[in-house]
Every structure is written in C-alpha cells, then in structure tokens.
Scaffold this active site. Structure first.
Site, short mmCIF file in Angstrom:
data_model
loop_
_atom_site.label_atom_id
_atom_site.label_comp_id
_atom_site.label_asym_id
_atom_site.label_seq_id
_atom_site.Cartn_x
_atom_site.Cartn_y
_atom_site.Cartn_z
CG ASP A 81 -0.39 0.00 2.51
OD1 ASP A 81 0.85 -0.15 2.61
OD2 ASP A 81 -1.13 0.14 3.50
CD GLU A 114 8.10 -0.34 7.23
OE1 GLU A 114 7.14 -1.06 6.88
OE2 GLU A 114 8.29 0.81 6.79
#
Ligand code: KIV
Length: 278
Positions: free
Chosen positions: A44, A182
C-alpha cells in the site's frame, strides 16, 4: 519454479535468503519476475510512490485490486502478496475475511499482508482458516503513522521490544506463514528471527532477517519526497529517466525526433494523385 508458501518455509530451514520487492504495474513486475525475485509485494506504499499521497491511509481496496491484478498477470514465478489497505481489516474479522477474499479473487494474489501484532491475531487466524495465506507486518507499521506520531523506529525501549516479541509470536501463532519486520533495531530483529519458525522479511531491520524487502522506487532512486536511512540506491534510474525526458523534449523541439526510421511511408505515385485531390 513458482515460489510458494512451501518454498518460503524451505528457505527458512535451509538458511537461504528470501528476496521481495514491491511493484504496482505489469511491466515492472515482469522485469522483477524475470530477474528472479522470490516475491512481489503490491504494497500500500502505492499510496506514496504511485498515487502521491503523503501516507497510506487513503489507499482503497479498489486501488489494491486494480494494481494487484496487473502485477499478478506478470508474475510467473514470484509469489504475489497484496497488502490489505487501512480499514479493510481492522474493524472486524468479517471485513478481514471478505476483503482478503477479494484480493485473492479479483487481484489474483497468492497471499495477503496486513499490519499489526496481537491486536489483529483474530483476523489473521480467520483469514488463514479461510484458506488464504497471510504475511504479518510488525514494527513500524505505516498505516498507524497517526497513532505513532510519525514514522519512528519501534522496539528501542525494553517495554516496546517486549511488545514486539509478543506481536511476532502472536502473528506466528495465528497462522501467518511469514512476517515483515519494519523499522526495528537489527539486534531485536535478529532475536525475533531466531525465535520464530516462520521466515522474517526485514525492511530497516538489519541483515539477519530471513529475507529483505524494499520499495522499488526507493532502490532505483525514483522517489525523492522522502528516503529512509535503510534504503540503498542500487541504481539511479530517476536521473536516467529525467535525462531521457529532457532529451525527448529537446529532440521534438529541434525536429530530430521523429527521424525517418520512426515514420511510416506511402507510395510516391499515390501521394502525387493526392496533391490534386484536395
Ligand atoms: O507497502 C509497502 O510497500 C510495505 C513494505 C514497506 C513492506 O508494506
């Protein structure tokens, strides 16, 4: 050979690094697939690098399906993972299963990815039980940028590191076959990687994850709005593109493009008749 959830498991067992890159269109995905990348993520991050939003919050299911389907048509061997956009899974388990199903049926994904740890374990379990492979995503989860108060490295304090370890275990227990980590200190990502039986894919999480992922516009120098510390520029395609665009503008302006070899031609006799026709 097509990469699958089984090849991900085997890579973890064998200690072979998994490579993943983002793509959002057919031509780029085809190049990556031909280069031999294991997985293509229709992230996204589309919201930032393709659609020009300042974050991923506005990305819709329709955006993900549209771009996901284009990538899926190109990927012969790479496993295609499509991101579940913001609010397509957070509100309920029902939403999560229905929307994951749409990404599979309409986007032709091989797996879906969603952000969050223990708080989305019920969604991961239900999607997995519906026969849809799930990749988790923990640490700096961009959809939560407003809750985090910015893009900040996660897991630097003892409490937040413990929370991340709990999240990693919850995602694995819920049935995810892999997890993206992440924006997390390398030592913590290494510890999580050692403790999990599913492969970890790092981005800004050091070298000891089971695999790595990068946003392709970042690694090719094609997106200049913001470049995180963890990005390595593998080529400066942005400059090459800009120079080519400038050359095109020059050559159209001075008449050197199109040249004869770029033009179609008609028989001279026909042209002579046409002179008098008008
Ligand atoms: O959307 C995306 O590109 C991602 C990667 C940064 C892992 O989720």
């Amino acid at each position: 050979m097509k990469n699958t959830v089984l090849s991900f498991q085997k890579a973890k067992k064998d200690g072979t690094k998994i490579t993943m890159l983002t793509a959002y269109d057919y031509s780029t995905a085809k190049l990556m697939d031909e280069a031999g990348v294991n997985a293509i993520l229709v992230g996204d991050s589309l919201g930032n690098v393709v659609l020009g939003y300042e974050d991923t919050v506005s990305v819709t299911m329709e955006d993900m399906i549209h771009h996901g389907a284009a990538v899926s048509r190109a990927a012969k061997n790479a496993l295609v993972v499509i991101d579940m956009p913001f609010m397509s899974y957070q509100a309920s388990v029902y939403d999560a299963v229905v929307n994951a199903g749409r990404l599979m049926k309409e986007g032709r994904a091989n797996a879906v990815k969603l952000e969050g740890g223990a708080e989305v374990a019920a969604q991961i379990k239900a999607i997995t039980e519906a026969g849809i492979p799930v990749v988790g995503h923990i640490g700096l989860t961009p959809q939560s940028v407003n809750a985090f108060g910015g893009y900040r490295v996660q897991g630097k304090t003892e409490a937040s590191a413990k929370k991340l370890i709990g999240d990693a275990k919850a995602v694995e227990k819920a049935g995810a076959f892999s997890v993206v980590i992440e924006g997390v200190p390398a030592q913590l990502a290494r510890l999580i990687t050692q403790k999990l039986t599913i492969p970890t894919i790092g981005i800004g999480a050091g070298a000891d994850c089971d695999g790595q992922v990068l946003v392709y516009q970042d690694m090719l120098g094609m997106y200049s709005d913001f470049t995180p510390t963890f990005v390595k520029k593998f080529a400066d395609i942005g400059s090459v593109m800009k120079e080519a665009f400038a050359r095109y503008i020059r050559e159209v302006g001075d008449g050197t493009f199109p040249a004869e070899e770029h033009s179609y031609s008609i028989d001279g006799e026909i042209m002579k008749k046409l002179q008098w026709y008008i």
